[in-house]
Design a protein around this motif. Sequence first.
Motif, short mmCIF file in Angstrom:
data_model
loop_
_atom_site.label_atom_id
_atom_site.label_comp_id
_atom_site.label_asym_id
_atom_site.label_seq_id
_atom_site.Cartn_x
_atom_site.Cartn_y
_atom_site.Cartn_z
N ASN A 12 89.32 108.82 28.31
CA ASN A 12 88.90 108.89 26.92
C ASN A 12 87.83 107.80 26.74
N TRP A 13 86.56 108.18 26.91
CA TRP A 13 85.47 107.20 26.86
C TRP A 13 85.30 106.60 25.47
N ASP A 14 85.64 107.34 24.44
CA ASP A 14 85.57 106.77 23.08
C ASP A 14 86.49 105.57 22.97
N ARG A 15 87.69 105.68 23.54
CA ARG A 15 88.65 104.58 23.49
C ARG A 15 88.10 103.36 24.23
N ILE A 16 87.50 103.58 25.39
CA ILE A 16 86.93 102.49 26.17
C ILE A 16 85.80 101.82 25.39
N GLU A 17 84.93 102.62 24.79
CA GLU A 17 83.82 102.05 24.02
C GLU A 17 84.32 101.30 22.79
N ASP A 18 85.35 101.82 22.12
CA ASP A 18 85.94 101.13 20.97
C ASP A 18 86.50 99.78 21.39
N LEU A 19 87.20 99.77 22.51
CA LEU A 19 87.78 98.53 23.00
C LEU A 19 86.68 97.53 23.37
N ARG A 20 85.65 98.01 24.05
CA ARG A 20 84.53 97.14 24.43
C ARG A 20 83.87 96.55 23.19
N THR A 21 83.69 97.37 22.15
CA THR A 21 83.09 96.90 20.90
C THR A 21 83.98 95.86 20.23
N ASP A 22 85.28 96.10 20.26
CA ASP A 22 86.23 95.19 19.62
C ASP A 22 86.33 93.83 20.31
N GLY A 24 84.34 92.76 23.27
CA GLY A 24 83.16 92.26 23.97
C GLY A 24 83.19 92.59 25.45
N GLU A 25 82.01 92.53 26.04
CA GLU A 25 81.84 92.91 27.45
C GLU A 25 82.61 91.99 28.40
N GLU A 27 85.25 90.01 27.85
CA GLU A 27 86.70 90.18 27.73
C GLU A 27 87.14 91.53 28.26
N MET A 28 86.26 92.52 28.17
CA MET A 28 86.58 93.86 28.67
C MET A 28 86.87 93.80 30.17
N ALA A 29 86.06 93.05 30.90
CA ALA A 29 86.28 92.91 32.34
C ALA A 29 87.64 92.26 32.60
N GLU A 30 88.01 91.26 31.80
CA GLU A 30 89.31 90.61 31.96
C GLU A 30 90.45 91.58 31.64
N VAL A 31 90.29 92.37 30.58
CA VAL A 31 91.31 93.34 30.20
C VAL A 31 91.50 94.37 31.32
N ILE A 32 90.41 94.83 31.89
CA ILE A 32 90.49 95.81 32.97
C ILE A 32 91.22 95.22 34.17
N ASP A 33 90.85 94.00 34.55
CA ASP A 33 91.51 93.37 35.69
C ASP A 33 93.00 93.17 35.43
N LEU A 34 93.34 92.71 34.24
CA LEU A 34 94.74 92.53 33.86
C LEU A 34 95.49 93.86 33.89
N PHE A 35 94.87 94.90 33.33
CA PHE A 35 95.46 96.24 33.32
C PHE A 35 95.74 96.70 34.75
N GLY A 109 82.18 98.60 33.69
CA GLY A 109 82.12 97.17 33.89
C GLY A 109 81.76 96.77 35.29
N PRO A 110 82.07 95.52 35.65
CA PRO A 110 81.66 94.95 36.93
C PRO A 110 82.43 95.52 38.10
N ALA A 111 82.14 94.97 39.26
CA ALA A 111 82.84 95.31 40.51
C ALA A 111 82.69 96.78 40.88
N GLY A 112 81.51 97.33 40.64
CA GLY A 112 81.25 98.69 41.07
C GLY A 112 81.90 99.76 40.23
N ARG A 113 82.45 99.39 39.12
CA ARG A 113 83.08 100.39 38.26
C ARG A 113 81.98 101.08 37.45
N ALA A 114 82.00 102.36 37.46
CA ALA A 114 80.94 103.13 36.83
C ALA A 114 81.10 103.21 35.32
N PRO A 115 79.99 103.14 34.59
CA PRO A 115 80.05 103.38 33.15
C PRO A 115 80.18 104.88 32.90
N PRO A 116 80.36 105.27 31.65
CA PRO A 116 80.42 106.70 31.37
C PRO A 116 79.14 107.38 31.84
#
Length: 133
Positions: A12-22, A24-25, A27-35, A109-116
């Motif tokens: 759900n790319w809308d969810r990812i973009e909402d989270l990134r907007t909420d 920031g870029e 913190e998004m990388a940190e959230v992804i790594d934690l997840f 985000g980083p580490a080779g992860r593809a954007p939408p």
Amino acid sequence: MLIVETEAKMINWDRIEDLRTDIGEEEMAEVIDLFLDEVEQALSQIGTAPDREAAAHFLKGAALNLGFSRFAAECLVAEQTCHAHPPARVEIAPLRHGYGVSRQGRLPGPAGRAPPPAQIRNSARISSSVMSR
């Protein structure tokens, strides 16, 4: 709601973009790594967890928070199975498969992860600019 489909509604790319907007870029990388860390740990323990239903519920919530729609659906099935039949064994293979397919190069985000995909990003921008007129 924009969801990319392949084998099933996976991201759900809308969810990812909402989270990134909420958050920031950065913190998004940190959230992804934690997840990723938390999901890997939970998947390795869910089969022996004393409360498998709660473990499946945790995984479902984490997946939904990050837009992993397909993985969340697999977690929901595990959660419902555990609820209906408390001694039931959680089938880990579908969970691992749903998680693996969702994770496979599809996180932004980083580490080779593809954007939408570009067409999705562009169509979202076009829709947004058209709607604001």
